[in-house]
Design an enzyme around this catalytic site. Sequence first.
Site, PDB file in Angstrom:
ATOM      1  N   GLY A 123       0.830  -1.198   0.000  1.00 12.56           N
ATOM      2  CA  GLY A 123       0.000   0.000   0.000  1.00 12.56           C
ATOM      3  C   GLY A 123       0.866   1.251   0.000  1.00 12.56           C
ATOM      4  CG  ASP A 148      -7.651   0.280   3.622  1.00 12.73           C
ATOM      5  OD1 ASP A 148      -8.466  -0.524   4.093  1.00 12.73           O
ATOM      6  OD2 ASP A 148      -6.567   0.572   4.175  1.00 12.73           O
ATOM      7  NE  ARG A 183     -32.145  -6.777  18.560  1.00 13.91           N
ATOM      8  CZ  ARG A 183     -31.788  -7.976  18.944  1.00 13.91           C
ATOM      9  NH1 ARG A 183     -31.149  -8.781  18.110  1.00 13.91           N
ATOM     10  NH2 ARG A 183     -32.037  -8.397  20.161  1.00 13.91           N
TER      11      ARG A 183
HETATM   12  O1  F6P Z   1      -4.861  -1.033   5.381  1.00 15.83           O
HETATM   13  C1  F6P Z   1      -5.572  -2.212   5.622  1.00 15.83           C
HETATM   14  C2  F6P Z   1      -6.165  -2.201   7.004  1.00 15.83           C
HETATM   15  O2  F6P Z   1      -6.918  -3.386   7.164  1.00 15.83           O
HETATM   16  C3  F6P Z   1      -7.017  -0.975   7.322  1.00 15.83           C
HETATM   17  O3  F6P Z   1      -8.298  -1.035   6.752  1.00 15.83           O
HETATM   18  C4  F6P Z   1      -7.002  -0.993   8.822  1.00 15.83           C
HETATM   19  O4  F6P Z   1      -7.192   0.294   9.362  1.00 15.83           O
HETATM   20  C5  F6P Z   1      -5.629  -1.506   9.138  1.00 15.83           C
HETATM   21  O5  F6P Z   1      -5.152  -2.184   7.991  1.00 15.83           O
HETATM   22  C6  F6P Z   1      -5.585  -2.443  10.323  1.00 15.83           C
HETATM   23  O6  F6P Z   1      -4.277  -2.789  10.573  1.00 15.83           O
HETATM   24  P1  F6P Z   1      -3.831  -3.933  11.590  1.00 15.83           P
HETATM   25  O7  F6P Z   1      -3.710  -5.192  10.785  1.00 15.83           O
HETATM   26  O8  F6P Z   1      -2.523  -3.464  12.102  1.00 15.83           O
HETATM   27  O9  F6P Z   1      -4.874  -4.042  12.647  1.00 15.83           O
END
Ligand code: F6P
Length: 368
Positions: A123, A148, A183
Amino acid sequence: MPSIRRVAINTGGGDAPGLNAVIRAVAISAHNRGWECYGIRDGFNGIFFPERYSDGGLMRLTRERVSGIAHLGGTILGTTNKGNPLHFPLHMPDGSVKEVDRSDEILEFFAKRELDALVTVGGDGSLTIAHALSQKGLRVVGVPKTIDNDLDKTVTTFGFDTAVAFATECLDRLHSTAQSHQRVMVIEVMGRYAGWIALNSGIAGGVHAILIPEIPYDLEKVAARIRARDQDGRLDSLVVVAEGASPKHGHRAVAKAADTGLAERLGGIGEQVTAELQEITGKDCRLVVLGHLLRGGSPTSFDRLTALRFGAAAIRALEEGQSGIMVALAFPNVDYVPLEQVAGRMKSVPLNSDTLLTGRDLGICFGD
Ligand code: F6P
């Protein structure tokens, strides 16, 4: 440029469905050119900590090793979102932590092991590292990955379609339980500072409100939508909230603040939204946090094909003598963009995007 004989690949940042498909395409495309292919373990940890690995941190990617892996989630090389080589956390004897730049060690490793080029799959963080390595003289091609979908200069990243497909399936399932119990179901999805997963799954999954980081929300607006549905006799409502969403006069929810070499971790907004909606509407509200489930499983055929195309295109680029570029999807083709145009840039949901406008036309509330 001297010709390539040995190429390396690594995967960095959070895992995403499709990583193994890229690895397969890179390894086979390399073999078919008579090149050897190696995988660096766990981001760059295979270089920094060779003693941790039985293969010395470098996995030989033979034709057999990459057989039957394209449909598997995760990455056979391992990955990490800790230990950025440009800001590597060094633990000092006094207990403090300082950041050091270890990128020169990567170049030395490539020279010593006679590796001619790197395909780095990741990324924004990984592509920024790739850009820095390329500026130091390493031959490098980046491949964009993230669930993302927040990377600029590519129509989409692989991993995103699988995450959206899974979230949509979850929403389909939650409709029936929300209806049965009359709900409000709140569903928190990942996405960091961009609302792509929430937006696309929310619209595909027919929810009634979507809260994304690009549109600071007012929960009174969401509550009004829920009440209007109640008055119509539709007593169930689904609200998707992106982990990076924030209220108009508040902050995003941070589960863990940033630390040396570590990005901040988001999480908790779903809880806030659920509690507040329960308070405002008086209705029974429940929360489902999809979290890391969105990163697992087999890639969809779209993600698998995109990942295979990206991997093969990365090898074609190296063969053509290109470096310092990222493979990108530019429908209907794969294209190449300079890493400097990608590094450090983020792609948010444009407020005039037709997907967002579609949501509005369908009567979905965005909390504004
Ligand atoms: O960038 C991918 C992602 O899954 C994001 O959507 C999320 O905020 C982050 O990585 C979570 O990271 P970790 O695996 O460190 O919890």
